[in-house]
Design an enzyme around this catalytic site. Structure first.
Site, PDB file in Angstrom:
ATOM      1  CB  SER A   1      -0.987   0.222   1.101  1.00  0.00           C
ATOM      2  OG  SER A   1      -1.883   0.926   1.013  1.00  0.00           O
TER       3      SER A   1
ATOM      4  CG  ASP B   1       6.165   4.720 -11.719  1.00  0.00           C
ATOM      5  OD1 ASP B   1       6.966   3.803 -11.883  1.00  0.00           O
ATOM      6  OD2 ASP B   1       5.043   4.628 -11.845  1.00  0.00           O
TER       7      ASP B   1
ATOM      8  CE  LYS C   1      -5.064  -2.166   0.494  1.00  0.00           C
ATOM      9  NZ  LYS C   1      -5.300  -1.520   1.824  1.00  0.00           N
TER      10      LYS C   1
END
Lengths: 556, 544
Positions: A298, A309, A323
């Site tokens: 999470s 990213d 998750k």
């Protein structure tokens, strides 16, 4: 008379319900289906309660209906009843008033198993291994840890007197009484930060409750200013996540203001939200490695994923949990709460890292992970290819090693713990936690100590062998493999006898870590682990080689 | 007197109202919570929801916590519900299995459309009403066979001899057969196979018994086979018990939450035979009505029970209509057999700490006594008076059955042999067996035994526990031995021949032939006959 009143009641109810539904479903076409389903449910529920052979428990009935709907959706959607709210609050806020120590049970007594550094128990001088005899003058002999825990807890600021038995340097038990002032115990999100070696800083982030971002911010600042670090390792291993806003705040420490970190999207419009960094960062260029494992979930995946990213940090460890679903807590009548998955989140490359698609179940209801061929490719800011549907994949994967079955029983049967207690009683100090090690002679003493206790343990292999035998008997195949199975049995038993010697290296690390904690608590454990933690080693290697980091992240 | 009645009525009324109001509040409170929950989920969940599927999940989850027999039947399930609940079905009167994606007839019921149309076991049904059946699911094919009574279906059949035939079949209404076979096992022992308690089950048993008695004057004992009988109609169970016990004796009592709904079922007719020696065969799948028959006859010391402990279902259900053409099957009562015991094995009102169902432990079972003072216990099915270990099916034999190799071989045998000996005399030769082995080996049956499957897992565990290196050489030997066992046809010759002979008799003499043949090698029959033929032992068991 009674009947007509009832009718009126029903009519009133129907209007109210109809109004609510009209509001809720003014745009959708689910109106009829939902109402029809509820109508069937209502009739069934009334018939059931009228005719069933025994009297039924309403709370349990409705509870299990709601629970099975919730679990059929995904494991995070949940209904919380009135009485479970208190636990739930404590779980989500992480606060309780107490002495700040873990406790456990040993030979009919509750013992202090690990005091937290800086908290009341440790400051008052309680140490691991202390056997609790009485609390506020009342004997607690024979009580379990729940009962003892209740008496140790209380309002912050109140005092509790604890009488314990402790081993002295002659290994004789001595009584000691300590008075402890209870405090509200708030476990820090950053339990440890420091320098590993070669000016490489380390921040351990074990949770995302309130102030997680501020704690990371402060730790990083201090490492830069005081320790002049040149690289940073952020450890998110085992971090189950928490508040989404804090994930943004943590990422913000390392990336500039006004960068999009995460977008949430749901079926209803108000779930569409874009989250940007809002503050000035601390440092956006320092070489950085983030450690993750399969229990990093999470919010941990938002931090590691957004830093991946944005090509800001190299990720080391194992695939994270996967998750990518966001929950909101909604109110229901009678103080029930519904924790409902309302959105998915998307990290900067546009991917959602949710590993299991709960909407897509097998015919038998089985769940499966997204197959590799179905995973979509995305690009990081510098054009590296990353995929959705499987958590965050590390740039450098470190494969975890299997643990021998001898180790677990050494821990749960408290042999490690008791040996450490005796060691601590007879050694005043141990020097630097980072370099602490036991001698071969000391390990032999440990083995002798364990074997003197008639050490026995089960292995899964032995159990599997028994089960195989039973299956073979049922299938009339035992006769032809009887001899071989007996050979396996004797080989297993021979192997087992060697385990404690064969696994010396692994056992030593656990034993040494336990001993270190007796002198330097949790932070000592962390510092001790640096020398034998494969993931930390890889991280240090990368941070010491900025060129390799740049290359990995496709930085120009 | 009238006053007294008024007083009682009033009492009931008041109590009724009070409990109604508290109950009413609880019901509406909980329905409120549920409605809000359900609406919120369907409004705000991250993905599109299917309300009808979700409500089914919720209802199933709720009912699962109660007992396995309280069920919700949605509109789409009503058809298959009827099938399983002694209601009539409409169709061709045949059973089939999907073999290589094609429905193949495995059994043809007597005097029903399929038989009248001349269909045979082994025939393939390739199309119904012009629509191909190949590659369809078994349910889809069943559905196209069903339909309105009297309607006609155009059926394309590929016969076992390879011809393609177009026939028309007029659908009829029928039940699964209650008594597929009865006959004499020797000069003095009759046998009745009761497969299910559908309507007329008692009449069918009565007719069978009277036929046996009329044709065999020497009959002095009877075996009723209730193995695998899942139960059915309670009144038929009562009537069957009634055949063997005196009039006016209580057979079963049902008791529920509301006393007015309790019911006592007595033997209302004159018995047929209260003297004949009786043995009832049971196994772990004999349930409900089967347990009333075996239990009541045990409690009256009227029959010996031979076989395995029965299933233990002592709950009675009724079906209630709900809205939108859905139904609720709800447990309304427990039944109690003459000694006063309830044979329910699992107490669904109690749960273990982990939420799992609570099997009544032996120590909590209560003791009861039969009419003649034998000790019996509640809480776990009917215990047989004579029990024994049942041989398991060898995995090779199971694989040969499951892969339909046996079925295909039997079809070939049937084509190439115009007739066979009578069921009692028919025997396969050694050459037949060799032919079968060649046939089976050419089909390359591949299967995995549970032992093999688990061995793979075991090996993984030893890798994780770091023992694999030491054990791998032994594992290789185990694998080789298991492989050899898997193809040991001659080792399983006896069992394979039995299965083949049963199946072949079934082809020539239909289901009765198959059942009759199977009785020759049946350990249950052997044990029952031993006990029935030994009057001293029989009487000793029943305390006579």
């Amino acid at each position: 008379m009674f009947k007509s009143k009832l009718k009126k009641l029903f009519a009133g109810g129907a209007i109210a319900v109809a109004l609510i539904i009209t509001l809720a479903f003014s745009s959708g076409n689910g109106y009829f289906e939902v109402n029809k389903s509820l109508d069937i449910f209502t009739t069934l529920y009334k018939e059931l309660n009228t005719y069933y052979v025994d009297t039924l428990n309403h709370q349990q009935l409705i509870g299990s209906a709601m629970e099975s709907i919730a679990t059929s959706l995904d494991p995070y959607t949940d209904v919380i009843s009135e009485e479970n709210m208190a636990d739930y609050r404590q779980m989500t806020t992480g606060r309780y008033g107490g002495i700040g120590s873990m406790i456990g049970t040993r030979d009919g007594f509750v013992v202090i198993s690990e005091p937290y550094e800086g908290f009341p128990a440790q400051r008052a001088g309680l140490i691991a291994g202390d056997k609790i005899i009485s609390i506020d003058g009342k004997s607690v002999k024979g009580q379990n840890s729940d009962e003892v825990s209740k008496q140790l807890k209380g309002k912050a600021g109140t005092q509790v007197s604890v009488k314990v038995e402790r081993l002295n340097d002659q290994l004789k038990e001595e009584e000691k009484t300590m008075t402890i002032t209870r405090e509200e115990i708030k476990i820090k999100n950053v339990p440890y930060f420091g320098v590993i070696e070669n000016n490489i800083g380390y921040i351990q982030l074990s949770n995302f409750t309130e102030k997680a971002g501020a704690e990371v911010h402060a730790a990083f600042n201090q490492l830069i200013q005081k320790n002049k670090i040149k690289g940073l390792v952020l450890d998110l291993r085992g971090n189950p996540g928490g508040l989404l806003n804090e994930a943004i705040n943590v990422a913000n420490v390392f990336v500039p203001k006004n960068v999009e970190i995460v977008t949430t999207k749901g079926r209803i419009e108000d779930q569409y939200k874009r989250y940007y960094t809002e503050n000035e960062p601390v440092d956006i260029n320092m070489p950085m490695v983030v450690l993750i494992d399969t229990n990093s979930a999470s919010a941990s995946e938002i931090v590691s994923g957004s830093l991946q990213d944005l090509d800001r940090a190299v990720i080391v460890g194992q695939n994270s949990y996967g998750k990518g679903l966001v929950q909101s807590t909604l109110s229901l009548p009678y103080n029930y709460k519904l924790k409902l998955t309302t959105a998915k989140y998307y990290i900067p490359s546009g991917r959602c890292i949710q590993a299991i698609n709960y909407a897509d179940k097998g015919e038998d209801g089985s769940l499966h992970k997204t197959s590799d061929s179905l995973r979509a490719a995305f690009k990081t800011r510098n054009g590296r290819t990353v995929f959705d549907g499987k958590g965050i994949e590390p740039d450098f994967v470190i494969t975890p090693e299997y643990m021998s079955p001898v180790i677990f029983p050494l821990i749960v049967k408290n042999y490690i713990f008791d040996f450490a207690t005796r060691y601590a009683a007879t050694h005043k100090s141990i020097g630097n936690p980072r370099t602490f090690s036991l001698s071969d002679k000391e390990y032999d003493e440990f083995v002798k100590f364990v074997l003197s206790k008639n050490f026995e343990y089960d292995t899964r292999s032995e159990k599997a062998l028994e089960y195989l035998k039973k299956l073979a008997e049922n299938e009339e195949q035992y006769a032809s493999i009887k001899h071989d199975l007996e050979e396996i049995k004797s080989k297993l038993s021979a192997e087992k006898k060697q385990d404690i010697y064969k696994e010396k290296k692994d056992i030593l690390k656990i034993l040494e870590s336990e001993i270190v904690s007796r002198y330097y608590w949790q932070n000592g454990r962390t510092e001790f682990s640096f020398s034998n933690d494969k993931e930390v080693k890889k991280a240090v290697e990368l941070c010491s080689n900025p060129a390799l980091i740049k290359q990995t992240l496709h930085q120009k | 007197m009238t006053r007294y009645i008024k007083y009682i009525l009033f009492g009931i009324l008041v109590v009724g109202l009070l409990s109604f109001t508290t109950n009413y509040f609880l019901i509406s409170k909980n329905l409120d919570i549920f409605s809000a929950f359900f609406k919120e989920i369907n409004r705000s969940y991250v993905d599109e929801t299917e309300p009808s599927k979700l409500i089914r999940t919720g209802i199933d989850g709720m009912l699962k916590n109660i007992d396995p027999y309280t069920n919700y039947i949605s509109e789409s399930q009503i058809e298959s519900y009827r099938l399983q609940n002694s209601e009539k079905i409409t169709g061709f009167g045949l059973h089939f299995e999907m073999m290589e994606n094609t429905p193949v007839i495995t059994d043809i019921m007597k005097d029903l459309p399929a038989q009248k149309a001349g269909l045979q076991v082994g025939d393939k049904i390739v199309a119904i009403d012009g629509k191909s059946t190949i590659g369809k699911s078994k349910d889809e094919v069943s559905l196209s066979m069903r339909g309105q009574v009297g309607t006609t279906a155009a059926v394309s059949v590929r016969t076992i001899r390879g011809e393609l035939k177009e026939i028309s079949i007029k659908r009829e209404e029928f039940h699964e057969t209650n008594v597929p076979y009865y006959g004499m096992l020797n000069e003095h022992t009759g046998y009745i196979n009761l497969k299910i308690f559908n309507p007329d089950a008692a009449k069918d048993v009565k007719n069978a018994f009277e036929d046996l008695r009329a044709k065999n004057k020497a009959i002095k004992s009877l075996i009723i086979d209730l193995r695998d009988n899942p139960g059915g109609l309670l009144v038929d169970a009562v009537a069957i018990v009634n055949m063997f016990i005196e009039k006016n004796k209580v057979v079963v009592t049902t008791k529920g939450k509301v006393a007015e709904w309790n019911n006592t079922f007595k033997a209302e007719a004159d018995p047929i035979d209260t003297k004949i020696a009786l043995a009832i065969l049971t196994n772990s799948r004999s349930a409900s009505a089967s347990e009333i028959v075996s239990g009541a006859l045990q409690d009256y010391d009227r029959a010996i029970i031979v076989g395995q402990k029965t299933y233990g279902k002592g709950l009675v259900q009724v079906t209630k209509n709900l809205t939108y053409n859905t139904m609720l099957k709800v447990t309304t009562a427990k039944y109690y057999i003459p000694s006063g015991r309830c044979i329910q094995a699992i107490d669904y009102a109690e749960k273990n700490a982990d939420g799992s169902v609570y099997k009544i432990p032996d120590s909590l079972k209560r003791q009861f006594t039969t009419a003649d003072g034998r000790k019996v216990w509640d809480g776990g099915g009917i215990d047989p008076d004579i029990s024994f270990a049942v041989p398991t099916v060898n995995p090779l034999v199971k694989a040969l059955i499951d892969s339909n190799v046996i079925f295909a071989f039997v079809t070939n045998y049937y084509i190439t042999h115009p007739s066979i000996d009578s069921v009692d005399k028919f025997k396969l030769t050694d050459k037949d067996f060799d032919d079968f082995v060649n046939f089976a080996q050419s089909k390359k049956v591949t299967y995995k035994t549970e032992t093999e499957n688990f061995l793979t897992k075991f090996k993984e565990i030893t890798v994780e526990e770091k023992y694999a290196e030491a054990l791998n050489p032994v594992f290789a030997k185990v694998e080789a031995s298991l492989q050899k066992d898997k193809n040991d046809y001659s080792g399983q010759k006896k069992e394979i021949i039995e299965v083949l002979e049963n199946q072949i008799c079934g082809r020539y003499y239909a289901l009765p032939g198959k059942i009759k043949k199977s009785l020759y090698n049946d350990i249950y029959i052997k044990k029952a006959l031993e006990a029935l033929d030994n009057t001293v032992e029989y009487n000793r068991i029943l305390h006579k």
